[in-house]
Design a protein around this motif. Structure first.
Motif, PDB file in Angstrom:
ATOM      1  N   VAL A   1       0.857  -1.189   0.000  1.00  0.00           N
ATOM      2  CA  VAL A   1       0.000   0.000   0.000  1.00  0.00           C
ATOM      3  C   VAL A   1       0.894   1.240   0.000  1.00  0.00           C
ATOM      4  CG1 VAL A   1      -1.671   1.317   1.381  1.00  0.00           C
ATOM      5  CG2 VAL A   1      -1.817  -1.198   1.290  1.00  0.00           C
TER       6      VAL A   1
ATOM      7  N   GLY B   1       0.809   7.995   2.602  1.00  0.00           N
ATOM      8  CA  GLY B   1       1.473   9.295   2.490  1.00  0.00           C
ATOM      9  C   GLY B   1       2.860   9.200   1.877  1.00  0.00           C
ATOM     10  N   GLY B   2       3.423   8.000   1.851  1.00  0.00           N
ATOM     11  CA  GLY B   2       4.738   7.788   1.247  1.00  0.00           C
ATOM     12  C   GLY B   2       5.909   8.320   2.063  1.00  0.00           C
ATOM     13  N   GLN B   3       5.655   8.807   3.269  1.00  0.00           N
ATOM     14  CA  GLN B   3       6.727   9.473   4.033  1.00  0.00           C
ATOM     15  C   GLN B   3       7.690   8.490   4.705  1.00  0.00           C
ATOM     16  OE1 GLN B   3       7.137  12.953   3.798  1.00  0.00           O
ATOM     17  NE2 GLN B   3       5.761  12.279   2.178  1.00  0.00           N
ATOM     18  N   SER B   4       7.305   7.232   4.778  1.00  0.00           N
ATOM     19  CA  SER B   4       8.236   6.199   5.255  1.00  0.00           C
ATOM     20  C   SER B   4       8.608   5.268   4.102  1.00  0.00           C
ATOM     21  CB  SER B   4       7.602   5.382   6.393  1.00  0.00           C
ATOM     22  OG  SER B   4       7.381   6.218   7.501  1.00  0.00           O
ATOM     23  N   LEU B   5       7.613   4.906   3.298  1.00  0.00           N
ATOM     24  CA  LEU B   5       7.861   3.922   2.235  1.00  0.00           C
ATOM     25  C   LEU B   5       8.755   4.485   1.126  1.00  0.00           C
ATOM     26  CD1 LEU B   5       7.336   1.156   1.054  1.00  0.00           C
ATOM     27  CD2 LEU B   5       5.154   1.984   0.140  1.00  0.00           C
TER      28      LEU B   5
ATOM     29  N   THR C   1       0.204   9.854   6.929  1.00  0.00           N
ATOM     30  CA  THR C   1      -1.146   9.571   7.435  1.00  0.00           C
ATOM     31  C   THR C   1      -1.104   8.931   8.823  1.00  0.00           C
ATOM     32  OG1 THR C   1      -1.192   7.359   6.450  1.00  0.00           O
ATOM     33  CG2 THR C   1      -2.009   9.190   5.085  1.00  0.00           C
TER      34      THR C   1
ATOM     35  N   GLU D   1       4.560   8.324  17.523  1.00  0.00           N
ATOM     36  CA  GLU D   1       3.684   8.924  18.542  1.00  0.00           C
ATOM     37  C   GLU D   1       2.274   8.353  18.442  1.00  0.00           C
ATOM     38  OE1 GLU D   1       5.821  10.574  16.652  1.00  0.00           O
ATOM     39  OE2 GLU D   1       7.028  11.822  17.990  1.00  0.00           O
TER      40      GLU D   1
HETATM   41  C1  LIG Z   1      12.389  12.989   8.155  1.00  0.00           C
HETATM   42  C2  LIG Z   1      11.236  12.196   8.717  1.00  0.00           C
HETATM   43  C3  LIG Z   1      10.959  12.276  10.077  1.00  0.00           C
HETATM   44  C4  LIG Z   1       9.907  11.547  10.624  1.00  0.00           C
HETATM   45  N1  LIG Z   1       9.656  11.668  11.960  1.00  0.00           N
HETATM   46  C5  LIG Z   1       8.622  10.978  12.495  1.00  0.00           C
HETATM   47  C6  LIG Z   1       8.320  11.092  13.879  1.00  0.00           C
HETATM   48  O1  LIG Z   1       8.942  11.847  14.629  1.00  0.00           O
HETATM   49  N2  LIG Z   1       7.290  10.343  14.362  1.00  0.00           N
HETATM   50  C7  LIG Z   1       6.553   9.507  13.549  1.00  0.00           C
HETATM   51  O2  LIG Z   1       5.634   8.833  14.032  1.00  0.00           O
HETATM   52  N3  LIG Z   1       6.808   9.402  12.237  1.00  0.00           N
HETATM   53  C8  LIG Z   1       7.816  10.114  11.697  1.00  0.00           C
HETATM   54  N4  LIG Z   1       8.062   9.987  10.343  1.00  0.00           N
HETATM   55  C9  LIG Z   1       7.247   9.051   9.546  1.00  0.00           C
HETATM   56  C10 LIG Z   1       5.929   9.675   9.104  1.00  0.00           C
HETATM   57  O3  LIG Z   1       5.107   9.933  10.226  1.00  0.00           O
HETATM   58  C11 LIG Z   1       5.141   8.758   8.163  1.00  0.00           C
HETATM   59  O4  LIG Z   1       4.133   9.562   7.632  1.00  0.00           O
HETATM   60  C12 LIG Z   1       4.485   7.523   8.724  1.00  0.00           C
HETATM   61  O5  LIG Z   1       5.363   6.703   9.411  1.00  0.00           O
HETATM   62  C13 LIG Z   1       3.912   6.595   7.652  1.00  0.00           C
HETATM   63  O6  LIG Z   1       2.760   7.136   7.131  1.00  0.00           O
HETATM   64  P1  LIG Z   1       2.596   7.285   5.556  1.00  0.00           P
HETATM   65  O7  LIG Z   1       1.156   7.613   5.341  1.00  0.00           O
HETATM   66  O8  LIG Z   1       3.598   8.241   5.035  1.00  0.00           O
HETATM   67  O9  LIG Z   1       2.845   5.780   5.055  1.00  0.00           O
HETATM   68  P2  LIG Z   1       3.672   5.207   3.808  1.00  0.00           P
HETATM   69  O10 LIG Z   1       5.068   5.706   3.822  1.00  0.00           O
HETATM   70  O11 LIG Z   1       2.887   5.394   2.554  1.00  0.00           O
HETATM   71  O12 LIG Z   1       3.635   3.645   4.191  1.00  0.00           O
HETATM   72  C14 LIG Z   1       4.393   3.139   5.272  1.00  0.00           C
HETATM   73  C15 LIG Z   1       4.148   1.629   5.387  1.00  0.00           C
HETATM   74  O13 LIG Z   1       2.840   1.368   5.857  1.00  0.00           O
HETATM   75  C16 LIG Z   1       2.063   0.650   4.883  1.00  0.00           C
HETATM   76  N5  LIG Z   1       0.734   1.264   4.881  1.00  0.00           N
HETATM   77  C17 LIG Z   1       0.463   2.600   4.862  1.00  0.00           C
HETATM   78  N6  LIG Z   1      -0.852   2.797   4.955  1.00  0.00           N
HETATM   79  C18 LIG Z   1      -1.429   1.571   5.040  1.00  0.00           C
HETATM   80  C19 LIG Z   1      -2.772   1.125   5.180  1.00  0.00           C
HETATM   81  N7  LIG Z   1      -3.794   1.998   5.258  1.00  0.00           N
HETATM   82  N8  LIG Z   1      -3.027  -0.205   5.245  1.00  0.00           N
HETATM   83  C20 LIG Z   1      -1.978  -1.096   5.187  1.00  0.00           C
HETATM   84  N9  LIG Z   1      -0.692  -0.730   5.074  1.00  0.00           N
HETATM   85  C21 LIG Z   1      -0.420   0.587   4.994  1.00  0.00           C
HETATM   86  C22 LIG Z   1       2.816   0.817   3.566  1.00  0.00           C
HETATM   87  O14 LIG Z   1       2.583  -0.262   2.684  1.00  0.00           O
HETATM   88  C23 LIG Z   1       4.258   0.888   4.045  1.00  0.00           C
HETATM   89  O15 LIG Z   1       4.736  -0.418   4.294  1.00  0.00           O
HETATM   90  C24 LIG Z   1       9.097  10.720   9.776  1.00  0.00           C
HETATM   91  C25 LIG Z   1       9.369  10.652   8.393  1.00  0.00           C
HETATM   92  C26 LIG Z   1      10.423  11.370   7.864  1.00  0.00           C
HETATM   93  C27 LIG Z   1      10.682  11.287   6.394  1.00  0.00           C
END
Ligand SMILES: Cc1cc2nc3c(=O)[nH]c(=O)nc-3n(C[C@H](O)[C@H](O)[C@H](O)COP(=O)(O)OP(=O)(O)OC[C@H]3O[C@@H](n4cnc5c(N)ncnc54)[C@H](O)[C@@H]3O)c2cc1C
Length: 285
Positions: free
Chosen positions: A31, A34-38, A112, A125
């Motif tokens: 999935v 937000g792509g911020q980890s993947l 997200t 958090e």
């Molecule tokens: C520089 C930096 C600093 C950060 N600092 C923090 C911090 O202090 N605290 C914190 O909590 N986070 C932090 N993050 C991470 C950020 O909060 C991400 O947004 C979060 O971890 C993942 O959310 P995403 O929507 O971006 O997921 P994605 O990056 O799109 O996905 C992350 C993973 O989850 C899976 N996934 C996502 N959504 C679903 C769903 N609905 N159902 C099933 N699987 C799913 C994906 O397949 C992937 O494996 C940071 C990121 C960066 C780049």
């Protein structure tokens, strides 16, 4: 670095998304929320999914509303939505307090809430908050829908009990009574960094004694968890500094802290004591 090649899918309904996941998950399909980890993991080639199922075009996953006594947070709701209270009473305020500690503002506009839970970083958090509140995760696949309590959802560092073809469609947080007193405290080396330890605390005061205490610690162990020994140290006692210090000691004693090249287990244990005490002390202000 550029990511390894992958096929991109853009469903517009949950049914389409889960049908796609059923097809591509066995071939390393993931999935994309937000792509911020993947996306950074793909750029570093730490992750090489062959397929991405982008859920950002699925309108029904943008839901953020109160139903009965629960706040329902759809899979596409960004961290940024919580800067203003989205729920009445102490829950809305707690979410607004916590969100400011997640990364930096641009990341909060894309990342997200549900993505954080699915990613299950020990220092997330939202994971600590979900555990403290006994949140319910709603997962969908072609086999149907199931609800997973937070205590059964997190299974270790970046590991959950979601099946590979399940979509986390929604997280449900119980509203808190007006009398709930909440606290959140985390320590990270620089603003925006992942925390080394954090605590979420929630309790009420009934007839001068603490009731319904919840203390969740994140960042210290592979998954955030409630610390029963610390909660019991508060039970029925008056809300005062010595009682909070005793609960913080109990939390520090109970955790089995992770260790890494920068942070010893002893230091993390000491931080657990400090963040728990400081979170509890916020309930006095
Ligand atoms: C520089 C930096 C600093 C950060 N600092 C923090 C911090 O202090 N605290 C914190 O909590 N986070 C932090 N993050 C991470 C950020 O909060 C991400 O947004 C979060 O971890 C993942 O959310 P995403 O929507 O971006 O997921 P994605 O990056 O799109 O996905 C992350 C993973 O989850 C899976 N996934 C996502 N959504 C679903 C769903 N609905 N159902 C099933 N699987 C799913 C994906 O397949 C992937 O494996 C940071 C990121 C960066 C780049």
């Amino acid at each position: 670095m550029k990511p390894a090649s992958f096929r991109y899918h853009a469903p517009s309904t949950v049914d389409e998304a889960v049908a796609l996941l059923a097809e591509v998950a066995p071939q390393d399909g993931r999935v994309l929320a937000g792509g911020q980890s993947l996306v950074p993991a793909m750029a570093f080639r730490l992750a090489r999914p062959a397929h991405l199922v982008d859920i950002n075009g699925v309108g029904e996953l943008g839901r953020l509303d109160v139903e009965g006594r629960e706040l329902c947070i759809g899979a596409c709701v960004r961290h940024e939505a919580f800067h203003r209270p989205v729920a009445p009473g102490p829950l809305g305020k707690l979410l607004s307090q916590v969100v400011r500690h997640i990364a930096h503002y641009p990341i909060r506009t894309r990342g997200t809430f549900c993505g954080s839970l699915a990613h299950a970083d020990p220092a997330s958090e939202w994971c600590a908050l979900a555990v403290a509140l006994d949140a319910t995760m709603v997962a969908r696949s072609v086999r149907g829908t199931r609800s997973i309590p937070a205590r059964e959802f997190f299974a270790g560092i970046m590991t959950t009990t979601l099946a590979e073809d399940e979509l986390l469609t929604e997280v449900r947080l119980p509203l808190l009574p007006d009398a709930a007193r909440c606290g959140f405290y985390e320590f990270s080396r620089r603003a925006g960094d992942f925390a080394i330890a954090m605590a979420v605390t929630i309790h009420r005061v009934v007839d001068g004694g603490i009731a319904d205490a919840r203390i969740a610690v994140g960042g210290a162990e592979p998954s955030a968890r409630r610390i029963a020994a610390a909660e019991q140290a508060l039970d029925g006692r008056p809300p005062e500094l010595a009682v909070f210090a005793a609960a913080a000691d109990a939390a520090a004693h109970d955790v089995d802290p992770m260790e890494d090249i920068l942070t010893s287990a002893r230091y993390r244990r000491d931080l657990v004591r400090t963040v728990t005490r400081r979170a509890l002390e916020q309930s006095l202000t």
